[in-house]
Design an enzyme around this catalytic site. Structure first.
Site, PDB file in Angstrom:
ATOM      1  N   ASP A 257       0.841  -1.190   0.000  1.00  0.00           N
ATOM      2  CA  ASP A 257       0.000   0.000   0.000  1.00  0.00           C
ATOM      3  C   ASP A 257       0.880   1.246   0.000  1.00  0.00           C
ATOM      4  O   ASP A 257       0.725   2.164  -0.807  1.00  0.00           O
ATOM      5  CB  ASP A 257      -0.887  -0.042   1.259  1.00  0.00           C
ATOM      6  CG  ASP A 257      -1.971   1.008   1.255  1.00  0.00           C
ATOM      7  OD1 ASP A 257      -2.133   1.688   0.226  1.00  0.00           O
ATOM      8  OD2 ASP A 257      -2.656   1.159   2.285  1.00  0.00           O
ATOM      9  N   ASP A 261       2.030   3.799  -3.480  1.00  0.00           N
ATOM     10  CA  ASP A 261       1.771   5.243  -3.554  1.00  0.00           C
ATOM     11  C   ASP A 261       3.074   6.011  -3.758  1.00  0.00           C
ATOM     12  O   ASP A 261       3.128   6.982  -4.517  1.00  0.00           O
ATOM     13  CB  ASP A 261       1.078   5.734  -2.280  1.00  0.00           C
ATOM     14  CG  ASP A 261      -0.439   5.671  -2.398  1.00  0.00           C
ATOM     15  OD1 ASP A 261      -0.918   4.822  -3.180  1.00  0.00           O
ATOM     16  OD2 ASP A 261      -1.132   6.446  -1.722  1.00  0.00           O
TER      17      ASP A 261
END
Ligand code: NAD
Length: 368
Positions: A257, A261
């Site tokens: 995650d 990003d």
């Protein structure tokens, strides 16, 4: 001649505008490569709530399960924003379809189009030629482990009040690591043949098991792929220091995650990032951005992330690697010619080179 059934979930906001360009490109690929694509349209998100009361109607789920792949645009918008937890929300449709289809792998490619190098905050020589994909485990780890909060330490809080304690559990099962490892090695075989496996094996038991399992799957089934272990903290640094070293990066849910990003920022533009969610059955492909309600209906949304999602569908669901590369080539040529949608233009872009959603789709088709 091969034939594939694609379930189209346009969703909300700019969704219908960008998915139309995805379909246009898919049809052009079909003509060029002698493949037929058949489409079933279904509702998800806010539009599904309006029509049926549910963000993922049963009919939609059935259509998705009966297809060879699902192409989704985006869901959500201010019309359905609510803090009332008893009311349905568009994003519930997304979580539900991922769960129902058993999608445990999220692939997010980070690809630099040299014409857009100026959009990144990193130096051109650092990002030039970057082409990597993050393979994130999607259904295990810290986000799905047991969690709890306690108020059981009298006097530990402010002014002698009971202090709090909170626990989140990071748990992985061997089979969850095995299947994500296979997805990463398979992806590497269609790319440059290198996998970085990211963990924190110097501290965490889950990471030590992760490393053992990834190596076993590698040695037994994928000895032709290069495997490199890297600690997650070092990876966070390496991603912005020397991103060109990476081809496929595989990691657990929370590390993935955060790293995906971070990696997305290498490109600097949201309208350019595609993603794929894969399981053992039907897979789902979607842009990484949302429904952009601020520009919906204006015909100015960038369809490239959606079109790159079509490319991923061709590569991962239909085995049409050459056609997928063809789409990337067409997009590269259009950008090299200077064509831009509003979100990727800069001060040097002449007004006549700024195009809308449909024109961008047409240009990409003409280069195919
Ligand atoms: P967003 O990604 O929709 O938009 C952020 C900004 O980027 C906006 O200024 C938007 O105009 C711009 N943008 C996004 N995609 C673009 C494109 N293709 N072309 C040009 N510009 C583009 O994020 P947000 O504004 O935080 O969320 C809007 C809605 O989308 C919310 O309801 C949110 O919950 C939802 N959302 C959905 C998904 C999804 O469907 N997977 C993902 C994220 C957000």
């Amino acid at each position: 001649m091969s034939e594939f059934n694609v379930c189209l979930l346009a969703g909300d906001g700019i969704g219908p505008e960008i998915i139309a360009e995805g379909v246009k490109v898919l049809n052009a690929v079909g003509e060029k490569y002698g493949t037929t694509f058949k489409y079933t349209e279904a509702l998800i998100g806010g539009c599904a709530i309006d029509a049926t009361g549910s963000p993922l109607p049963e009919q939609t789920l059935e259509a998705a399960k009966a297809s060879d792949a699902v192409l989704l645009a985006a869901v959500g918008g201010p019309k359905w924003d609510t803090t009332d937890s008893t009311k349905p929300r568009p994003e519930q449709g997304l979580l539900a379809i991922r769960k129902e289809l058993g999608l445990y792998t999220n692939l997010r490619p980070v690809q630099i189009f040299n014409a857009l190098a100026g959009a990144s905050t990193l130096k051109p020589e650092v990002i030039d030629g970057v082409d990597l994909v993050i393979v994130r485990e999607l259904t295990g780890g810290l986000y799905f482990g047991q969690r709890n909060r306690y108020y059981d330490e009298p006097g530990a809080g402010a002014n002698g009040a009971p202090g709090q304690r909170a626990v989140d559990t990071l748990e992985y099962r061997e089979y969850e690591v095995e299947r994500i490892a296979r997805q990463a090695f398979e992806a590497a075989r269609t790319r440059r043949g290198r996998v970085h496996s990211i963990d924190k094996a110097n501290v965490l038991d889950t990471s030590r098991m992760w490393r053992e399992v990834v190596h076993r799957i590698h040695d037994q089934e994928y000895p032709d792929v290069e495997l490199i272990d890297m600690l997650v903290d070092n990876t966070a640094m390496q991603l912005i220091n020397w991103p060109k070293q990476f081809d496929v990066v595989v990691t657990e849910n929370m590390f993935g995650d955060i790293l995906s990003d971070e990696a997305a920022q290498i490109t600097g533009s949201l309208g350019m990032l595609a993603s794929a969610s894969l399981g053992d059955g039907v897979s789902l492909y979607e842009p990484s951005h949302g429904s952009a309600p601020d520009i919906a209906g204006k015909g100015i949304a960038n369809p490239i992330a959606q079109i790159l999602s079509v490319g991923m569908m061709l590569q991962y669901s239909f085995g049409m690697t050459e056609a997928a590369a063809d789409i990337t080539r067409a997009i590269t040529e259009v950008l090299d010619e200077g064509w831009r949608t509003g979100d990727i233009k800069d001060d040097t872009t002449p007004a006549e080179k700024v195009v809308g959603t449909v024109q961008m789709g047409d240009l990409i088709v003409s280069h195919l």
